[in-house]
Write a protein that holds these residues in place. Structure first.
Motif, PDB file in Angstrom:
ATOM      1  N   THR A  60       0.823  -1.197   0.000  1.00  0.00           N
ATOM      2  CA  THR A  60       0.000   0.000   0.000  1.00  0.00           C
ATOM      3  C   THR A  60       0.863   1.257   0.000  1.00  0.00           C
ATOM      4  O   THR A  60       1.956   1.288   0.585  1.00  0.00           O
ATOM      5  CB  THR A  60      -0.951   0.021   1.219  1.00  0.00           C
ATOM      6  N   ARG A  61       0.379   2.293  -0.639  1.00  0.00           N
ATOM      7  CA  ARG A  61       1.129   3.547  -0.728  1.00  0.00           C
ATOM      8  C   ARG A  61       1.135   4.307   0.589  1.00  0.00           C
ATOM      9  O   ARG A  61       1.869   5.286   0.744  1.00  0.00           O
ATOM     10  CB  ARG A  61       0.564   4.415  -1.850  1.00  0.00           C
ATOM     11  N   ALA A  62       0.350   3.855   1.561  1.00  0.00           N
ATOM     12  CA  ALA A  62       0.322   4.521   2.871  1.00  0.00           C
ATOM     13  C   ALA A  62       1.498   4.121   3.758  1.00  0.00           C
ATOM     14  O   ALA A  62       1.740   4.760   4.779  1.00  0.00           O
ATOM     15  CB  ALA A  62      -0.992   4.195   3.582  1.00  0.00           C
ATOM     16  N   LEU A  63       2.225   3.064   3.371  1.00  0.00           N
ATOM     17  CA  LEU A  63       3.340   2.604   4.198  1.00  0.00           C
ATOM     18  C   LEU A  63       4.505   3.593   4.135  1.00  0.00           C
ATOM     19  O   LEU A  63       4.756   4.217   3.101  1.00  0.00           O
ATOM     20  CB  LEU A  63       3.815   1.225   3.739  1.00  0.00           C
ATOM     21  N   ARG A  64       5.224   3.710   5.246  1.00  0.00           N
ATOM     22  CA  ARG A  64       6.336   4.647   5.322  1.00  0.00           C
ATOM     23  C   ARG A  64       7.514   4.198   4.466  1.00  0.00           C
ATOM     24  O   ARG A  64       8.202   5.019   3.872  1.00  0.00           O
ATOM     25  CB  ARG A  64       6.767   4.798   6.783  1.00  0.00           C
ATOM     26  N   LYS A  65       7.758   2.872   4.391  1.00  0.00           N
ATOM     27  CA  LYS A  65       8.886   2.351   3.629  1.00  0.00           C
ATOM     28  C   LYS A  65       8.396   1.418   2.527  1.00  0.00           C
ATOM     29  O   LYS A  65       7.476   0.637   2.727  1.00  0.00           O
ATOM     30  CB  LYS A  65       9.855   1.591   4.538  1.00  0.00           C
ATOM     31  N   HIS A  66       9.033   1.511   1.374  1.00  0.00           N
ATOM     32  CA  HIS A  66       8.772   0.614   0.231  1.00  0.00           C
ATOM     33  C   HIS A  66       7.311   0.659  -0.220  1.00  0.00           C
ATOM     34  O   HIS A  66       6.771  -0.336  -0.708  1.00  0.00           O
ATOM     35  CB  HIS A  66       9.189  -0.826   0.566  1.00  0.00           C
ATOM     36  N   SER A  67       6.663   1.805  -0.056  1.00  0.00           N
ATOM     37  CA  SER A  67       5.261   1.917  -0.455  1.00  0.00           C
ATOM     38  C   SER A  67       5.124   1.755  -1.967  1.00  0.00           C
ATOM     39  O   SER A  67       5.988   2.189  -2.733  1.00  0.00           O
ATOM     40  CB  SER A  67       4.696   3.268  -0.016  1.00  0.00           C
ATOM     41  N   GLY A  68       4.061   1.073  -2.375  1.00  0.00           N
ATOM     42  CA  GLY A  68       3.772   0.892  -3.790  1.00  0.00           C
ATOM     43  C   GLY A  68       4.643  -0.130  -4.497  1.00  0.00           C
ATOM     44  O   GLY A  68       4.459  -0.358  -5.693  1.00  0.00           O
ATOM     45  N   GLN A  69       5.565  -0.759  -3.800  1.00  0.00           N
ATOM     46  CA  GLN A  69       6.454  -1.714  -4.449  1.00  0.00           C
ATOM     47  C   GLN A  69       5.840  -3.107  -4.489  1.00  0.00           C
ATOM     48  O   GLN A  69       5.022  -3.470  -3.646  1.00  0.00           O
ATOM     49  CB  GLN A  69       7.795  -1.775  -3.719  1.00  0.00           C
ATOM     50  N   VAL A  70       6.270  -3.882  -5.482  1.00  0.00           N
ATOM     51  CA  VAL A  70       5.874  -5.283  -5.576  1.00  0.00           C
ATOM     52  C   VAL A  70       6.704  -6.085  -4.589  1.00  0.00           C
ATOM     53  O   VAL A  70       7.926  -5.892  -4.493  1.00  0.00           O
ATOM     54  CB  VAL A  70       6.063  -5.803  -7.015  1.00  0.00           C
ATOM     55  N   ALA A  71       6.051  -6.977  -3.852  1.00  0.00           N
ATOM     56  CA  ALA A  71       6.747  -7.708  -2.794  1.00  0.00           C
ATOM     57  C   ALA A  71       6.166  -9.105  -2.622  1.00  0.00           C
ATOM     58  O   ALA A  71       5.048  -9.391  -3.052  1.00  0.00           O
ATOM     59  CB  ALA A  71       6.646  -6.946  -1.469  1.00  0.00           C
ATOM     60  N   PHE A  72       6.945  -9.958  -1.961  1.00  0.00           N
ATOM     61  CA  PHE A  72       6.420 -11.220  -1.465  1.00  0.00           C
ATOM     62  C   PHE A  72       5.715 -10.955  -0.135  1.00  0.00           C
ATOM     63  O   PHE A  72       6.081 -10.021   0.584  1.00  0.00           O
ATOM     64  CB  PHE A  72       7.553 -12.220  -1.206  1.00  0.00           C
ATOM     65  N   PRO A  73       4.749 -11.791   0.252  1.00  0.00           N
ATOM     66  CA  PRO A  73       4.245 -11.700   1.623  1.00  0.00           C
ATOM     67  C   PRO A  73       5.379 -12.021   2.588  1.00  0.00           C
ATOM     68  O   PRO A  73       6.142 -12.959   2.363  1.00  0.00           O
ATOM     69  CB  PRO A  73       3.160 -12.785   1.684  1.00  0.00           C
ATOM     70  N   GLY A  74       5.512 -11.237   3.640  1.00  0.00           N
ATOM     71  CA  GLY A  74       6.569 -11.526   4.603  1.00  0.00           C
ATOM     72  C   GLY A  74       6.864 -10.348   5.496  1.00  0.00           C
ATOM     73  O   GLY A  74       6.273  -9.281   5.361  1.00  0.00           O
ATOM     74  N   GLY A  75       7.801 -10.559   6.411  1.00  0.00           N
ATOM     75  CA  GLY A  75       8.179  -9.509   7.344  1.00  0.00           C
ATOM     76  C   GLY A  75       9.160 -10.025   8.373  1.00  0.00           C
ATOM     77  O   GLY A  75       9.757 -11.097   8.209  1.00  0.00           O
ATOM     78  N   ALA A  76       9.302  -9.284   9.441  1.00  0.00           N
ATOM     79  CA  ALA A  76      10.262  -9.615  10.483  1.00  0.00           C
ATOM     80  C   ALA A  76       9.888 -10.924  11.170  1.00  0.00           C
ATOM     81  O   ALA A  76       8.707 -11.247  11.333  1.00  0.00           O
ATOM     82  CB  ALA A  76      10.333  -8.492  11.509  1.00  0.00           C
TER      83      ALA A  76
END
Length: 198
Positions: A60-76
């Motif tokens: 989502t473009r609302a995110l502070r980092k990497h907004s609008g980018q294509v990504a895999f599902p995942g995180g810390a």
């Protein structure tokens, strides 16, 4: 793809780390690898009759980092996560409501070190057809699938560069229609290609 070629679930992957430093040695060598935060992403390969696909998201473009980018599902990887596999499955459920009952992890790719201070463990998984996905609007704008054959064709891998904090950063990019898969996501896909398709 043959699952036997990938490190099994729960096994440590002793292969050399892949990552942004492979194209940008001068940019990443300053980073303290021991301080990198552990993360995991799911590389979800859907076993479709017409040909395997890979599930990707648009952040989502609302995110502070990497907004609008294509990504895999995942995180810390959280302290409560039993393994990188558990973290990737949890994040996929939180981000796109991917039911773990449809997902079978088959192995890990080499850890991927990023310029932003993450050591990502990519978890390759087979996803059975019949699942539904629902983007979490706080994190994801869109969920879509790309043919695995397209992603594993080197003709679709471009090397590009742009300025990053005053330095020229090189990265892979894979244009797909109106979407651009680039950066870490393209780097992980390139790792899959180099390890098992090249």
């Amino acid at each position: 793809m043959q699952a036997a070629a990938l490190p099994a679930d729960g096994q440590e992957n002793d292969a050399p780390e892949y990552g942004d430093h492979r194209l940008n040695a001068g940019l990443v060598t300053k980073m303290e690898r021991s301080a990198a935060r552990e993360a995991a992403v799911l590389v979800p390969v859907v076993d479709r009759d017409e040909g395997a696909t890979v599930i990707l998201t648009t952040r989502t473009r609302a995110l502070r980092k990497h907004s609008g980018q294509v990504a895999f599902p995942g995180g810390a990887v959280d302290p409560a996560d039993a393994s990188p596999e558990a973290a990737a499955m949890r994040e996929a459920f939180e981000e796109i409501a991917l039911d773990p009952a449809y997902v079978t992890p088959v192995g890990r790719l080499p850890r991927y070190l990023t310029t932003t201070g993450f050591r990502i463990t990519p978890i390759v998984a087979i996803v059975a057809p019949g699942f539904t996905s629902k983007p979490n609007p706080a994190e994801v704008d869109d969920v879509f699938e790309v043919p695995l054959g397209f992603l594993m064709d080197a003709a679709n891998h471009r090397r590009e560069a742009r300025e990053f904090e005053g330095l020229l950063r090189h990265y892979y990019a894979m244009p797909f229609g109106e979407r651009l898969i680039w950066g870490v996501t393209a780097g992980i896909l390139r790792t899959l290609y180099e390890r098992y398709y090249a």
